[in-house]
Design an enzyme around this catalytic site. Sequence first.
Site, PDB file in Angstrom:
ATOM      1  N   ILE A 170       0.822  -1.391   0.016  1.00 18.09           N
ATOM      2  CA  ILE A 170      -0.142   0.018  -0.087  1.00 18.09           C
ATOM      3  C   ILE A 170       0.870   1.209  -0.109  1.00 18.09           C
ATOM      4  O   ILE A 170       1.841   1.423   0.994  1.00 18.09           O
ATOM      5  CB  ILE A 170      -1.004   0.030   1.255  1.00 18.09           C
ATOM      6  CG1 ILE A 170      -1.634  -1.073   1.352  1.00 18.09           C
ATOM      7  CG2 ILE A 170      -1.925   1.434   1.214  1.00 18.09           C
ATOM      8  CD1 ILE A 170      -2.491  -1.639   2.548  1.00 18.09           C
ATOM      9  N   GLY A 171       0.693   2.127  -1.037  1.00 15.41           N
ATOM     10  CA  GLY A 171       1.812   3.407  -1.146  1.00 15.41           C
ATOM     11  C   GLY A 171       0.582   4.562  -0.707  1.00 15.41           C
ATOM     12  O   GLY A 171       0.225   5.369  -1.391  1.00 15.41           O
ATOM     13  N   SER A 195       1.166   6.385   2.897  1.00 18.84           N
ATOM     14  CA  SER A 195       1.970   7.359   3.985  1.00 18.84           C
ATOM     15  C   SER A 195       3.339   8.011   3.171  1.00 18.84           C
ATOM     16  O   SER A 195       3.641   7.054   2.377  1.00 18.84           O
ATOM     17  CB  SER A 195       2.350   6.659   5.082  1.00 18.84           C
ATOM     18  OG  SER A 195       1.241   6.388   5.939  1.00 18.84           O
ATOM     19  N   GLU A 247      -9.824  -2.075   4.678  1.00 22.79           N
ATOM     20  CA  GLU A 247      -8.480  -2.317   5.419  1.00 22.79           C
ATOM     21  C   GLU A 247      -9.027  -2.408   6.998  1.00 22.79           C
ATOM     22  O   GLU A 247      -8.012  -2.949   7.654  1.00 22.79           O
ATOM     23  CB  GLU A 247      -7.889  -1.210   5.161  1.00 22.79           C
ATOM     24  CG  GLU A 247      -6.447  -1.135   5.864  1.00 22.79           C
ATOM     25  CD  GLU A 247      -5.629  -0.074   5.350  1.00 22.79           C
ATOM     26  OE1 GLU A 247      -5.608   0.460   4.355  1.00 22.79           O
ATOM     27  OE2 GLU A 247      -4.506   0.121   5.839  1.00 22.79           O
TER      28      GLU A 247
END
Lengths: 321, 381
Positions: free
Chosen positions: B127-128, B130, B246
Amino acid sequence: MDTRQLILDTAVKIFSDHCDKALWDAAEQGEFAHALWQQVAENGFHLLGTDASGTDAADLFAFLKVCGRYAVPLPMAEVLLANVWLTQAGKTASALDSIGIASATGAVQVPWGRRATQVLAVSPDSHGIALLQLPAEIATGQNIAGEPVDSLTAAESGEMLQVTDSPYAQMALARVNLMAGGLQTALDLGLQFAQERSQFGRSISKFQAIQHSLAVVAAEVAAAQRAADAGVDALGSDRFVEEVAAAKARVGEAVGIVAEQVHQVHGAMGFTYEHRLHHFTRRLWSWRDDWGNEFYWQTKLGASLAGLGADQVWNYIATRA
Amino acid sequence: MLQFDRVSLSPESEALREQVREFVAAHRDHMPRPNSDFVTGHDAEFSQKLGQQGWIGMTWPAVYGGSDQSNFERLVVTEELLAAGAPVSAHWIADRQSGPLLLRFGSEAQREKYLPGITRGESYFSIGMSEPDTGSDLASVRTTAVAEGDAYRINGTKIWTTDAHRNHYIICLVRTEAPSENRHAGLSQIIVDLRNDGVKVRPIRNMAGGEDFNEVVFEDVLVPKDRIVGEPGNGWQQVTSELAYERSGPERFLSAFRVFVELVRICGDNPSPHQAAAIGRIAAHFMTLRRMSLSVAGMLEQGKDVVVEAALVKELGNNFEKVLPEIARLVVPDLCANDPARHKLFRETFSETLMLSPSFTLRGGTREILRGVIARGLGLR
């Protein structure tokens, strides 16, 4: 609309008409809520869960949740379960029956014992219920919510009744549902107050600290509702006592957190006798101690799980939805 | 009022549970030290075996390698694997949210290209979201993707990216348009190949000594235009919907589960009253949380918006995951004794979980963000 919803809607209508600050104050002075009781009796609420009423135990406990929401100042849990057990034993349900906890000294602690027409005495770990021989010697008292709880000592021991699901656990489940209802109102009062109260030129509901407190409260209240429902679902099952244990332990924990946070949100206003909040929080504090506190039920549930062994605990948790 | 309705599982789901348990029992060699934290245990071979069972991408259409099952079946598989402490980290993100994101917003070509590999347990996603200067305030991402002919040129840095050093792809939230008054506008999601597109991945050691999360640097990384997921500029809406997946699963309350198991083992069948109470207290929380998680799965199945409910279960679950070791440690006799052989398994599981526990209320949305989401649901914001 199904029968249960109809009953609950009627109850909400009656309770919202009757249950107000004046009624709670009067009840605390020992005044019996006659007008409200009359409405309860006229609608047959006192017989919910009995075979003749065409309703079941799940209806009874759902009704108790509503009683908790309005802090109904009548011994509804005691009246309802006493009538169910009496009628199951082929006896007549009289008007204001009550149930008390038997103690080692022989005295029985009975909500509204002074007005009770028939009294049943329940002990932990027993399926037997003693029908008290009235009249009994009465020492009046109150719990910390100001609800009458009288100590009754009968001269002779009475007849014994038997019920299938542990009566002690059923009473605990009654408190669980009263608490679930009372917790909902505590949250509602907190939300309402936060939106009405203004400081520093804005509604305090706009402050993150207040928002987070109420978010914590909402989470606890939601957990309490789900735990209470699970206890009711277990009626008649082999896991009834353990599910009630889980529910009473979980909901009791929620009470401590919710009462603390909601009072903090209300500031000094909620600490006054004049405010309605304490009629709920003091009841919640009383109910969590009635019929086994968190430690009592945690110990019961924990002992069962320990008996199953480490490699069975997940199966235990995952077995019932 | 927030409502968590009763949900019961079908006999088929319960039969599936038995299959998963048999599978786990036959693969104990993949779990030398069972840990219920979904981030620990990256085991490609185990993921591929799960894929062969049809237990990854279970809810997806068969045409993409899925098996058209409900969220309930997926829940049964995931909760069983977590409770057993199986190594599920490799495929977890792809199964939980990257795949569903592509199914919902991706192009047909993207679905055909990426989903079958995920369901085989061979293709892993990160997951990109932060960035070094962007944590909770996700809309402030600065990584840019600028259109250039048939490609996008990506510049920026992503951080806390779990398993970027071992996964295949990362779906990044990037700015495809300059910031404007509406800070949620101009954001897009784009797929980057972690192994072939020229990104730099640097593992970051965590306080427990593990290297699971990373910094991922993009310096003039060129990717084909068809890597954009959904409509350019629709990134914020997509990311928000992804977060419901999520946040709502059993991994949000089961992370410390093995500590509980080892506690029960130590206490034996004749626990002291305080030990029994600790066990009962923990069990009561698990029973309630699991039922709430099931309710959310039921709402997802009905296509309901579960943003607030998911945040609420995560808030309760994460707090409980952190409290569990605190309850347990106080009733383990002689835990302080300087004898590493005593209660060895408990000590190991306990200390590992304790050191990972700060992450429980950070990952997937901090406690503070979740309470904000709940407060909005309550009408306070």
